[in-house]
Scaffold this motif. Structure first.
Motif, PDB file in Angstrom:
ATOM      1  N   ALA A  43       1.299   8.648   2.303  1.00  0.00           N
ATOM      2  CA  ALA A  43       0.413   9.351   1.355  1.00  0.00           C
ATOM      3  C   ALA A  43      -0.518   8.399   0.606  1.00  0.00           C
ATOM      4  O   ALA A  43      -0.584   8.417  -0.623  1.00  0.00           O
ATOM      5  CB  ALA A  43       1.252  10.151   0.359  1.00  0.00           C
ATOM      6  N   PRO A  44      -1.268   7.542   1.310  1.00  0.00           N
ATOM      7  CA  PRO A  44      -2.122   6.566   0.634  1.00  0.00           C
ATOM      8  C   PRO A  44      -3.220   7.200  -0.208  1.00  0.00           C
ATOM      9  O   PRO A  44      -3.573   6.679  -1.266  1.00  0.00           O
ATOM     10  CB  PRO A  44      -2.701   5.745   1.794  1.00  0.00           C
ATOM     11  CG  PRO A  44      -2.653   6.681   2.966  1.00  0.00           C
ATOM     12  CD  PRO A  44      -1.405   7.494   2.779  1.00  0.00           C
ATOM     13  N   ILE A  45      -3.784   8.323   0.263  1.00  0.00           N
ATOM     14  CA  ILE A  45      -4.874   8.960  -0.479  1.00  0.00           C
ATOM     15  C   ILE A  45      -4.361   9.530  -1.794  1.00  0.00           C
ATOM     16  O   ILE A  45      -4.998   9.380  -2.846  1.00  0.00           O
ATOM     17  CB  ILE A  45      -5.525  10.068   0.376  1.00  0.00           C
ATOM     18  CG1 ILE A  45      -6.167   9.462   1.629  1.00  0.00           C
ATOM     19  CG2 ILE A  45      -6.568  10.823  -0.443  1.00  0.00           C
ATOM     20  CD1 ILE A  45      -6.796  10.485   2.559  1.00  0.00           C
ATOM     21  N   VAL A  46      -3.203  10.185  -1.748  1.00  0.00           N
ATOM     22  CA  VAL A  46      -2.610  10.754  -2.968  1.00  0.00           C
ATOM     23  C   VAL A  46      -2.324   9.650  -3.976  1.00  0.00           C
ATOM     24  O   VAL A  46      -2.647   9.776  -5.171  1.00  0.00           O
ATOM     25  CB  VAL A  46      -1.317  11.516  -2.635  1.00  0.00           C
ATOM     26  CG1 VAL A  46      -0.636  12.010  -3.914  1.00  0.00           C
ATOM     27  CG2 VAL A  46      -1.610  12.685  -1.713  1.00  0.00           C
ATOM     28  N   LYS A  47      -1.728   8.576  -3.522  1.00  0.00           N
ATOM     29  CA  LYS A  47      -1.403   7.464  -4.410  1.00  0.00           C
ATOM     30  C   LYS A  47      -2.667   6.876  -5.043  1.00  0.00           C
ATOM     31  O   LYS A  47      -2.705   6.585  -6.242  1.00  0.00           O
ATOM     32  CB  LYS A  47      -0.670   6.368  -3.643  1.00  0.00           C
ATOM     33  CG  LYS A  47       0.715   6.761  -3.162  1.00  0.00           C
ATOM     34  CD  LYS A  47       1.293   5.664  -2.292  1.00  0.00           C
ATOM     35  CE  LYS A  47       2.666   6.009  -1.755  1.00  0.00           C
ATOM     36  NZ  LYS A  47       3.190   4.988  -0.831  1.00  0.00           N
ATOM     37  N   ALA A  48      -3.703   6.696  -4.229  1.00  0.00           N
ATOM     38  CA  ALA A  48      -4.932   6.070  -4.722  1.00  0.00           C
ATOM     39  C   ALA A  48      -5.676   6.944  -5.707  1.00  0.00           C
ATOM     40  O   ALA A  48      -6.353   6.431  -6.615  1.00  0.00           O
ATOM     41  CB  ALA A  48      -5.844   5.727  -3.542  1.00  0.00           C
ATOM     42  N   LEU A  49      -5.565   8.257  -5.570  1.00  0.00           N
ATOM     43  CA  LEU A  49      -6.320   9.160  -6.435  1.00  0.00           C
ATOM     44  C   LEU A  49      -5.626   9.435  -7.768  1.00  0.00           C
ATOM     45  O   LEU A  49      -6.249   9.965  -8.684  1.00  0.00           O
ATOM     46  CB  LEU A  49      -6.581  10.490  -5.709  1.00  0.00           C
ATOM     47  CG  LEU A  49      -7.533  10.416  -4.516  1.00  0.00           C
ATOM     48  CD1 LEU A  49      -7.701  11.790  -3.879  1.00  0.00           C
ATOM     49  CD2 LEU A  49      -8.896   9.858  -4.934  1.00  0.00           C
ATOM     50  N   LEU A  50      -4.357   9.083  -7.884  1.00  0.00           N
ATOM     51  CA  LEU A  50      -3.658   9.259  -9.153  1.00  0.00           C
ATOM     52  C   LEU A  50      -3.991   8.105 -10.103  1.00  0.00           C
ATOM     53  O   LEU A  50      -4.264   6.990  -9.652  1.00  0.00           O
ATOM     54  CB  LEU A  50      -2.146   9.317  -8.921  1.00  0.00           C
ATOM     55  CG  LEU A  50      -1.635  10.555  -8.183  1.00  0.00           C
ATOM     56  CD1 LEU A  50      -0.155  10.385  -7.844  1.00  0.00           C
ATOM     57  CD2 LEU A  50      -1.866  11.813  -9.002  1.00  0.00           C
ATOM     58  N   PRO A  51      -3.987   8.350 -11.420  1.00  0.00           N
ATOM     59  CA  PRO A  51      -4.311   7.279 -12.385  1.00  0.00           C
ATOM     60  C   PRO A  51      -3.389   6.079 -12.210  1.00  0.00           C
ATOM     61  O   PRO A  51      -2.169   6.247 -12.108  1.00  0.00           O
ATOM     62  CB  PRO A  51      -4.095   7.956 -13.749  1.00  0.00           C
ATOM     63  CG  PRO A  51      -4.229   9.412 -13.491  1.00  0.00           C
ATOM     64  CD  PRO A  51      -3.718   9.639 -12.098  1.00  0.00           C
ATOM     65  N   THR A  52      -3.945   4.899 -12.148  1.00  0.00           N
ATOM     66  CA  THR A  52      -3.280   3.600 -11.958  1.00  0.00           C
ATOM     67  C   THR A  52      -2.741   3.404 -10.544  1.00  0.00           C
ATOM     68  O   THR A  52      -2.272   2.315 -10.218  1.00  0.00           O
ATOM     69  CB  THR A  52      -2.119   3.358 -12.958  1.00  0.00           C
ATOM     70  OG1 THR A  52      -1.003   4.196 -12.633  1.00  0.00           O
ATOM     71  CG2 THR A  52      -2.556   3.614 -14.388  1.00  0.00           C
ATOM     72  N   GLY A  53      -2.809   4.430  -9.691  1.00  0.00           N
ATOM     73  CA  GLY A  53      -2.309   4.269  -8.323  1.00  0.00           C
ATOM     74  C   GLY A  53      -3.105   3.251  -7.537  1.00  0.00           C
ATOM     75  O   GLY A  53      -2.539   2.379  -6.862  1.00  0.00           O
ATOM     76  N   ALA A  54      -4.433   3.345  -7.622  1.00  0.00           N
ATOM     77  CA  ALA A  54      -5.290   2.420  -6.877  1.00  0.00           C
ATOM     78  C   ALA A  54      -5.150   0.993  -7.393  1.00  0.00           C
ATOM     79  O   ALA A  54      -5.109   0.041  -6.604  1.00  0.00           O
ATOM     80  CB  ALA A  54      -6.746   2.879  -6.970  1.00  0.00           C
ATOM     81  N   THR A  55      -5.077   0.826  -8.729  1.00  0.00           N
ATOM     82  CA  THR A  55      -4.960  -0.530  -9.285  1.00  0.00           C
ATOM     83  C   THR A  55      -3.604  -1.138  -8.945  1.00  0.00           C
ATOM     84  O   THR A  55      -3.511  -2.356  -8.719  1.00  0.00           O
ATOM     85  CB  THR A  55      -5.149  -0.508 -10.815  1.00  0.00           C
ATOM     86  OG1 THR A  55      -4.272   0.469 -11.397  1.00  0.00           O
ATOM     87  CG2 THR A  55      -6.577  -0.185 -11.182  1.00  0.00           C
ATOM     88  N   THR A  56      -2.564  -0.319  -8.902  1.00  0.00           N
ATOM     89  CA  THR A  56      -1.239  -0.823  -8.528  1.00  0.00           C
ATOM     90  C   THR A  56      -1.246  -1.316  -7.088  1.00  0.00           C
ATOM     91  O   THR A  56      -0.747  -2.411  -6.791  1.00  0.00           O
ATOM     92  CB  THR A  56      -0.171   0.272  -8.695  1.00  0.00           C
ATOM     93  OG1 THR A  56      -0.114   0.677 -10.061  1.00  0.00           O
ATOM     94  CG2 THR A  56       1.198  -0.236  -8.269  1.00  0.00           C
ATOM     95  N   GLN A  57      -1.816  -0.523  -6.189  1.00  0.00           N
ATOM     96  CA  GLN A  57      -1.895  -0.931  -4.791  1.00  0.00           C
ATOM     97  C   GLN A  57      -2.779  -2.159  -4.641  1.00  0.00           C
ATOM     98  O   GLN A  57      -2.496  -3.056  -3.829  1.00  0.00           O
ATOM     99  CB  GLN A  57      -2.436   0.209  -3.930  1.00  0.00           C
ATOM    100  CG  GLN A  57      -2.388  -0.069  -2.427  1.00  0.00           C
ATOM    101  CD  GLN A  57      -0.972  -0.264  -1.923  1.00  0.00           C
ATOM    102  OE1 GLN A  57      -0.134   0.613  -2.055  1.00  0.00           O
ATOM    103  NE2 GLN A  57      -0.698  -1.432  -1.335  1.00  0.00           N
ATOM    104  N   LEU A  58      -3.828  -2.234  -5.434  1.00  0.00           N
ATOM    105  CA  LEU A  58      -4.725  -3.387  -5.395  1.00  0.00           C
ATOM    106  C   LEU A  58      -3.985  -4.656  -5.836  1.00  0.00           C
ATOM    107  O   LEU A  58      -4.169  -5.726  -5.251  1.00  0.00           O
ATOM    108  CB  LEU A  58      -5.932  -3.137  -6.301  1.00  0.00           C
ATOM    109  CG  LEU A  58      -7.175  -3.996  -6.076  1.00  0.00           C
ATOM    110  CD1 LEU A  58      -7.766  -3.718  -4.702  1.00  0.00           C
ATOM    111  CD2 LEU A  58      -8.224  -3.701  -7.147  1.00  0.00           C
TER     112      LEU A  58
END
Length: 241
Positions: free
Chosen positions: A184-199
């Motif tokens: 679920a990469p898209i779901v994770k990235a679209l949630l607040p702080t999800g993209a920065t955490t993965q980054l």
């Protein structure tokens, strides 16, 4: 004027034990536990990046977000915000002075814990990307703090209004760290702080394409813009009757 306000706010944080504990001791204590248990994270798909993402989120949420919301709500309730607006300081200068201490404290904490982790491990694969993710995370939590402060009537009320964006990002960081990047990469990235955490995880572990990391920046910029728009609509300078 901004420096004077910031200095005054820093003194208030130091004197207020509850704020000082939530802004410094809890995030640093949590980070220390993650650093000491770093070897356990090697078995997860995110590896040491799990600890990195969790630490950065914990510090920015507890040290910056909660502290900033509580501070702004308290200063509004005591009519301090209203009095400041009667001075020569502009609105941006006032807000900058009030939120500067938690921003600086959180930034210093990030430097300390990441520096310690880098000293006891191989360090980040991409230090520049880690810096970018850290700056984006701080900017996001600051924007969310301003937005949340607009719907927070008192410091006591802040315990309720900050809860979703306190537990949510921490839980999201654990979800991202415990599961595969393909889950679920898209779901994770679209949630607040999800993209920065993965980054942050990508920056520490490496082996990710430039385009993939670039795409992770966009959702965060979108959340920052949305939070600032909300803050501009909802933020008020004196208690509502």
């Amino acid at each position: 004027m901004t420096f004077t306000i910031a200095t005054s706010e820093l003194k208030q944080i130091v004197r207020n034990r509850s704020v000082l504990i939530s802004a410094t001791l809890i995030p640093l204590g949590t980070s220390a536990l993650l650093i000491f248990g770093r070897d356990a994270f090697r078995d997860f798909s995110a590896g040491i990046g799990f600890a990195v993402g969790s630490m950065m989120v914990s510090i920015s949420v507890l040290g910056l977000y909660v502290t900033a919301v509580t501070t702004l709500a308290a200063r509004r309730q005591t009519l301090f915000l209203k009095r400041l607006r009667s001075t020569a300081a502009g609105d941006a200068s006032i807000l900058a002075g009030l939120v500067a201490p938690p921003v600086v404290i959180s930034a210093i904490q990030l430097l300390i814990v990441l520096g310690v982790l880098a000293a006891v491990t191989d360090g980040p694969a991409d230090p520049l990307l880690l810096v970018i993710s850290g700056l984006l995370l701080l900017a996001l939590m600051l924007a969310l703090a301003l937005a949340t402060a607009g719907v927070t009537g008192s410091p006591e009320h802040a315990q309720v209004t900050t809860l979703p964006l306190t537990l949510g990002p921490i839980g999201l960081a654990m979800w991202i760290g415990l599961t595969s990047a393909d889950s679920a990469p898209i779901v994770k990235a679209l949630l607040p702080t999800g993209a920065t955490t993965q980054l942050s995880i990508n920056a520490w572990n490496g082996n990710t394409a430039f385009g993939e990391n670039l795409l992770l920046i966009l959702p965060t910029l979108g959340w920052i813009a949305a939070a600032l728009i909300m803050a501009n609509i909802t933020f008020h300078w004196e208690p509502r009757r």
